[in-house]
Motif scaffolding. Structure first.
Motif, PDB file in Angstrom:
ATOM      1  N   ALA A 203       8.326  -1.695  -3.605  1.00  0.00           N
ATOM      2  CA  ALA A 203       8.266  -0.231  -3.509  1.00  0.00           C
ATOM      3  C   ALA A 203       8.277   0.205  -2.046  1.00  0.00           C
ATOM      4  CB  ALA A 203       7.012   0.298  -4.211  1.00  0.00           C
ATOM      5  N   GLU A 204       7.567  -0.519  -1.182  1.00  0.00           N
ATOM      6  CA  GLU A 204       7.569  -0.196   0.252  1.00  0.00           C
ATOM      7  C   GLU A 204       8.968  -0.354   0.834  1.00  0.00           C
ATOM      8  OE1 GLU A 204       4.584  -2.578   2.213  1.00  0.00           O
ATOM      9  OE2 GLU A 204       2.948  -1.615   1.110  1.00  0.00           O
ATOM     10  N   LEU A 205       9.675  -1.408   0.441  1.00  0.00           N
ATOM     11  CA  LEU A 205      11.044  -1.618   0.930  1.00  0.00           C
ATOM     12  C   LEU A 205      11.977  -0.516   0.417  1.00  0.00           C
ATOM     13  CD1 LEU A 205      11.256  -5.494   0.449  1.00  0.00           C
ATOM     14  CD2 LEU A 205      11.183  -4.269   2.642  1.00  0.00           C
ATOM     15  N   ARG A 206      11.851  -0.172  -0.862  1.00  0.00           N
ATOM     16  CA  ARG A 206      12.683   0.905  -1.429  1.00  0.00           C
ATOM     17  C   ARG A 206      12.433   2.219  -0.715  1.00  0.00           C
ATOM     18  NH1 ARG A 206      11.246  -1.170  -6.206  1.00  0.00           N
ATOM     19  NH2 ARG A 206       9.783   0.509  -6.641  1.00  0.00           N
ATOM     20  N   LYS A 207      11.164   2.501  -0.430  1.00  0.00           N
ATOM     21  CA  LYS A 207      10.823   3.751   0.254  1.00  0.00           C
ATOM     22  C   LYS A 207      11.534   3.835   1.607  1.00  0.00           C
ATOM     23  CE  LYS A 207       6.960   6.602   1.672  1.00  0.00           C
ATOM     24  NZ  LYS A 207       5.525   6.752   1.748  1.00  0.00           N
ATOM     25  N   ARG A 208      11.726   2.696   2.249  1.00  0.00           N
ATOM     26  CA  ARG A 208      12.435   2.643   3.531  1.00  0.00           C
ATOM     27  C   ARG A 208      13.940   2.459   3.348  1.00  0.00           C
ATOM     28  NH1 ARG A 208       9.254   2.560   8.393  1.00  0.00           N
ATOM     29  NH2 ARG A 208       7.096   2.284   7.771  1.00  0.00           N
TER      30      ARG A 208
END
Length: 184
Positions: free
Chosen positions: A17-22
């Motif tokens: 989710a952190e990677l997707r957010k970026r």
């Protein structure tokens, strides 16, 4: 032992989710192994087997006096670090000239031992033992992990560390460049 239905699966979900957010289009998968690592040929992270079961965690603590990654916070720190390796290799970032100038050559051999300089302001401090200082790949992964960590306040925290800040700003630029791009 398996990852599903453990806190590890939740941590991996949070990392993705952190990677997707970026907008970093790498979906990281995980598997059980004997230690933490990520292989250059796959967008995945190996979890130590002892984290997948409470009894194994207790045994690890009894035998090794610690459980590396045994809490959600520490697991996320290690996952963000390993995600740095995944992103580096998924986009062949280590082949870029500026990467090599700032971090060094990823192909350099790992030293048998390294003597960290605790007063150095050339490297971020993410994992223990000044791990960023041991090799260019680890320097990148540690810097990436600091950059990826939500609310890390890296601009303020490293404002007085010019070399470390330069690396963080480079990662910020680099991730903006690859945002939305498919990995190689």
């Amino acid at each position: 032992v398996r990852l599903d239905r453990t806190f590890l699966a939740d941590c991996l979900k949070n990392l993705n989710a952190e990677l997707r957010k970026r907008e970093i289009l790498v979906k990281v998968h995980g598997w059980v192994s004997d230690e933490w690592f990520s292989a250059p040929e796959t967008p995945g992270i190996a979890f130590p087997f002892y984290l997948a079961h409470p009894r194994l965690k207790r045994l690890e603590r009894k035998m090794m006096f610690e459980v590396e990654g045994g809490t959600r916070r520490e697991c996320m720190q290690l996952l963000r670090h390993e995600a740095g390796h995944v992103v580096e290799y998924a986009f062949a970032l280590h082949k870029r000239k500026r990467f090599q100038r700032l971090f060094g050559r990823a192909g350099d051999p790992y030293p048998d031992h390294y003597r960290p300089d605790p007063s150095s302001k050339k490297h971020v401090q993410h994992l223990r033992r000044w791990y960023a200082q041991c090799h260019p790949d680890e320097d990148f992964a540690e810097t990436f992990a600091v950059w990826l960590t939500p609310r890390s306040g890296w601009k303020k925290r490293y404002a007085e560390w010019p070399r470390a800040l330069e690396k963080l700003e480079y990662i910020d630029e680099l991730m903006a460049e690859i945002a939305g791009a498919k990995p190689l």
